[in-house]
Design a protein around this motif. Structure first.
Motif, PDB file in Angstrom:
ATOM      1  N   SER A   1      20.642 -52.213 -80.969  1.00  0.00           N
ATOM      2  CA  SER A   1      19.725 -52.316 -79.832  1.00  0.00           C
ATOM      3  C   SER A   1      19.835 -53.698 -79.192  1.00  0.00           C
ATOM      4  O   SER A   1      19.651 -53.844 -77.991  1.00  0.00           O
ATOM      5  CB  SER A   1      18.277 -52.075 -80.268  1.00  0.00           C
ATOM      6  N   VAL A   2      20.153 -54.697 -80.000  1.00  0.00           N
ATOM      7  CA  VAL A   2      20.336 -56.062 -79.524  1.00  0.00           C
ATOM      8  C   VAL A   2      21.803 -56.312 -79.179  1.00  0.00           C
ATOM      9  O   VAL A   2      22.126 -56.869 -78.138  1.00  0.00           O
ATOM     10  CB  VAL A   2      19.854 -57.075 -80.592  1.00  0.00           C
ATOM     11  N   ASP A   3      22.710 -55.868 -80.047  1.00  0.00           N
ATOM     12  CA  ASP A   3      24.139 -56.195 -79.928  1.00  0.00           C
ATOM     13  C   ASP A   3      24.932 -55.220 -79.074  1.00  0.00           C
ATOM     14  O   ASP A   3      26.043 -55.531 -78.667  1.00  0.00           O
ATOM     15  CB  ASP A   3      24.779 -56.232 -81.322  1.00  0.00           C
ATOM     16  N   GLY A   4      24.400 -54.035 -78.845  1.00  0.00           N
ATOM     17  CA  GLY A   4      25.127 -52.983 -78.142  1.00  0.00           C
ATOM     18  C   GLY A   4      25.708 -51.992 -79.140  1.00  0.00           C
ATOM     19  O   GLY A   4      26.078 -52.358 -80.255  1.00  0.00           O
ATOM     20  N   TYR A   5      25.739 -50.740 -78.749  1.00  0.00           N
ATOM     21  CA  TYR A   5      26.267 -49.673 -79.596  1.00  0.00           C
ATOM     22  C   TYR A   5      27.772 -49.557 -79.380  1.00  0.00           C
ATOM     23  O   TYR A   5      28.289 -49.968 -78.340  1.00  0.00           O
ATOM     24  CB  TYR A   5      25.576 -48.343 -79.258  1.00  0.00           C
ATOM     25  N   PRO A   6      28.481 -48.985 -80.350  1.00  0.00           N
ATOM     26  CA  PRO A   6      29.927 -48.783 -80.175  1.00  0.00           C
ATOM     27  C   PRO A   6      30.213 -47.949 -78.923  1.00  0.00           C
ATOM     28  O   PRO A   6      29.460 -47.038 -78.579  1.00  0.00           O
ATOM     29  CB  PRO A   6      30.339 -48.008 -81.426  1.00  0.00           C
ATOM     30  N   LYS A   7      31.294 -48.286 -78.253  1.00  0.00           N
ATOM     31  CA  LYS A   7      31.657 -47.620 -76.987  1.00  0.00           C
ATOM     32  C   LYS A   7      31.790 -46.106 -77.145  1.00  0.00           C
ATOM     33  O   LYS A   7      31.422 -45.354 -76.244  1.00  0.00           O
ATOM     34  CB  LYS A   7      32.970 -48.190 -76.437  1.00  0.00           C
ATOM     35  N   TRP A   8      32.291 -45.639 -78.297  1.00  0.00           N
ATOM     36  CA  TRP A   8      32.511 -44.204 -78.467  1.00  0.00           C
ATOM     37  C   TRP A   8      31.201 -43.420 -78.386  1.00  0.00           C
ATOM     38  O   TRP A   8      31.207 -42.239 -78.069  1.00  0.00           O
ATOM     39  CB  TRP A   8      33.270 -43.881 -79.754  1.00  0.00           C
ATOM     40  N   MET A   9      30.074 -44.088 -78.649  1.00  0.00           N
ATOM     41  CA  MET A   9      28.786 -43.387 -78.584  1.00  0.00           C
ATOM     42  C   MET A   9      28.413 -43.032 -77.152  1.00  0.00           C
ATOM     43  O   MET A   9      27.582 -42.165 -76.933  1.00  0.00           O
ATOM     44  CB  MET A   9      27.691 -44.205 -79.254  1.00  0.00           C
ATOM     45  N   SER A  10      29.024 -43.678 -76.174  1.00  0.00           N
ATOM     46  CA  SER A  10      28.725 -43.348 -74.780  1.00  0.00           C
ATOM     47  C   SER A  10      29.387 -42.038 -74.349  1.00  0.00           C
ATOM     48  O   SER A  10      29.100 -41.519 -73.275  1.00  0.00           O
ATOM     49  CB  SER A  10      29.150 -44.488 -73.852  1.00  0.00           C
ATOM     50  N   LEU A  11      30.240 -41.480 -75.197  1.00  0.00           N
ATOM     51  CA  LEU A  11      30.852 -40.186 -74.895  1.00  0.00           C
ATOM     52  C   LEU A  11      29.805 -39.070 -74.780  1.00  0.00           C
ATOM     53  O   LEU A  11      30.044 -38.049 -74.160  1.00  0.00           O
ATOM     54  CB  LEU A  11      31.871 -39.802 -75.976  1.00  0.00           C
ATOM     55  N   PHE A  12      28.653 -39.289 -75.390  1.00  0.00           N
ATOM     56  CA  PHE A  12      27.615 -38.257 -75.439  1.00  0.00           C
ATOM     57  C   PHE A  12      26.504 -38.495 -74.414  1.00  0.00           C
ATOM     58  O   PHE A  12      25.446 -37.886 -74.494  1.00  0.00           O
ATOM     59  CB  PHE A  12      27.041 -38.179 -76.851  1.00  0.00           C
ATOM     60  N   VAL A  13      26.769 -39.371 -73.444  1.00  0.00           N
ATOM     61  CA  VAL A  13      25.762 -39.720 -72.453  1.00  0.00           C
ATOM     62  C   VAL A  13      25.255 -38.496 -71.687  1.00  0.00           C
ATOM     63  O   VAL A  13      24.080 -38.427 -71.331  1.00  0.00           O
ATOM     64  CB  VAL A  13      26.325 -40.834 -71.523  1.00  0.00           C
ATOM     65  N   PHE A  14      26.110 -37.530 -71.463  1.00  0.00           N
ATOM     66  CA  PHE A  14      25.712 -36.324 -70.726  1.00  0.00           C
ATOM     67  C   PHE A  14      24.630 -35.525 -71.461  1.00  0.00           C
ATOM     68  O   PHE A  14      23.930 -34.725 -70.857  1.00  0.00           O
ATOM     69  CB  PHE A  14      26.936 -35.435 -70.454  1.00  0.00           C
ATOM     70  N   MET A  15      24.483 -35.753 -72.778  1.00  0.00           N
ATOM     71  CA  MET A  15      23.491 -35.018 -73.565  1.00  0.00           C
ATOM     72  C   MET A  15      22.114 -35.699 -73.576  1.00  0.00           C
ATOM     73  O   MET A  15      21.154 -35.117 -74.077  1.00  0.00           O
ATOM     74  CB  MET A  15      23.988 -34.841 -75.002  1.00  0.00           C
ATOM     75  N   ARG A  16      22.024 -36.893 -73.044  1.00  0.00           N
ATOM     76  CA  ARG A  16      20.771 -37.649 -73.120  1.00  0.00           C
ATOM     77  C   ARG A  16      19.566 -36.922 -72.548  1.00  0.00           C
ATOM     78  O   ARG A  16      18.501 -36.930 -73.180  1.00  0.00           O
ATOM     79  CB  ARG A  16      20.932 -39.024 -72.490  1.00  0.00           C
ATOM     80  N   PRO A  17      19.658 -36.281 -71.390  1.00  0.00           N
ATOM     81  CA  PRO A  17      18.460 -35.581 -70.886  1.00  0.00           C
ATOM     82  C   PRO A  17      17.952 -34.511 -71.860  1.00  0.00           C
ATOM     83  O   PRO A  17      16.742 -34.376 -72.065  1.00  0.00           O
ATOM     84  CB  PRO A  17      18.929 -34.967 -69.561  1.00  0.00           C
ATOM     85  N   VAL A  18      18.857 -33.789 -72.473  1.00  0.00           N
ATOM     86  CA  VAL A  18      18.468 -32.756 -73.446  1.00  0.00           C
ATOM     87  C   VAL A  18      17.881 -33.407 -74.694  1.00  0.00           C
ATOM     88  O   VAL A  18      16.861 -32.952 -75.223  1.00  0.00           O
ATOM     89  CB  VAL A  18      19.679 -31.859 -73.798  1.00  0.00           C
ATOM     90  N   MET A  19      18.513 -34.480 -75.159  1.00  0.00           N
ATOM     91  CA  MET A  19      18.030 -35.173 -76.360  1.00  0.00           C
ATOM     92  C   MET A  19      16.640 -35.765 -76.110  1.00  0.00           C
ATOM     93  O   MET A  19      15.788 -35.700 -76.993  1.00  0.00           O
ATOM     94  CB  MET A  19      19.009 -36.277 -76.760  1.00  0.00           C
ATOM     95  N   ARG A  20      16.435 -36.341 -74.922  1.00  0.00           N
ATOM     96  CA  ARG A  20      15.107 -36.896 -74.604  1.00  0.00           C
ATOM     97  C   ARG A  20      14.055 -35.799 -74.589  1.00  0.00           C
ATOM     98  O   ARG A  20      12.936 -35.997 -75.042  1.00  0.00           O
ATOM     99  CB  ARG A  20      15.126 -37.616 -73.254  1.00  0.00           C
ATOM    100  N   ARG A  21      14.407 -34.640 -74.076  1.00  0.00           N
ATOM    101  CA  ARG A  21      13.441 -33.544 -73.956  1.00  0.00           C
ATOM    102  C   ARG A  21      13.187 -32.854 -75.295  1.00  0.00           C
ATOM    103  O   ARG A  21      12.052 -32.532 -75.621  1.00  0.00           O
ATOM    104  CB  ARG A  21      13.923 -32.540 -72.915  1.00  0.00           C
ATOM    105  N   LEU A  22      14.234 -32.640 -76.096  1.00  0.00           N
ATOM    106  CA  LEU A  22      14.086 -31.863 -77.324  1.00  0.00           C
ATOM    107  C   LEU A  22      13.901 -32.700 -78.589  1.00  0.00           C
ATOM    108  O   LEU A  22      13.077 -32.370 -79.426  1.00  0.00           O
ATOM    109  CB  LEU A  22      15.300 -30.946 -77.507  1.00  0.00           C
TER     110      LEU A  22
END
Length: 158
Positions: free
Chosen positions: A49-70
């Motif tokens: 959260s302070v240092d930044g997450y690994p770049k490969w984790m941004s591959l799932f950015v399209f799922m964020r709206p669903v993850m936030r909702r569910l």
């Protein structure tokens, strides 16, 4: 397995207090990880959260709206899901020292609070306010620490 404890933390400082109390009192594991392993896992998940997450984790950015909702309401409530496998980079080693990891967790929380500016976007939930990121991490800590049952006190009451 017996019933897990119900834990809720309003902030990460309360999670540190609980970890210190479990270290002091002793505990019985009701899950796979020791206190030290849980604290290391919490550090591994929280520090990005302070240092930044690994770049490969941004591959799932399209799922964020669903993850936030569910998923986010479950994480923030008393219905946090169990048994979800975590990425290997967040799995703690088996041979950790409880006291050292509780201290390291406390230092990680201090560093988290001392951070100036925005936190890195959460891999599952995206950009969140400082308060929400702390709430997510505090709920995550409660989820894991509930698997440790404090040792009985001298009065026999837990």
């Amino acid at each position: 397995m017996s019933e897990l404890r119900e834990l809720r933390f309003d902030h990460l400082g309360a999670a540190v207090d609980e970890a210190r109390e479990l270290l002091r009192s002793g505990y019985t594991r009701q899950g796979n990880w020791s206190l030290g392993q849980i604290c290391r896992h919490l550090i591994l998940v929280q520090d990005p959260s302070v240092d930044g997450y690994p770049k490969w984790m941004s591959l799932f950015v399209f799922m964020r709206p669903v993850m936030r909702r569910l998923l986010l309401p479950k994480v923030l409530g008393n219905d946090s899901p169990r048994g979800i496998r975590t990425a290997s980079i967040f799995v703690p080693p088996a041979d950790v020292n409880d006291a050292a990891e509780v201290d390291a967790f406390a230092k990680s929380v201090e560093r988290f609070h001392a951070h100036v500016g925005d936190y890195a976007p959460h891999p599952a939930f995206g950009k969140q306010s400082r308060e929400m990121i702390e709430r997510i991490h505090a709920c995550h800590a409660a989820h894991h620490l509930r698997f440790l049952q404090p040792a009985e006190t001298s009065t026999g009451v837990i």
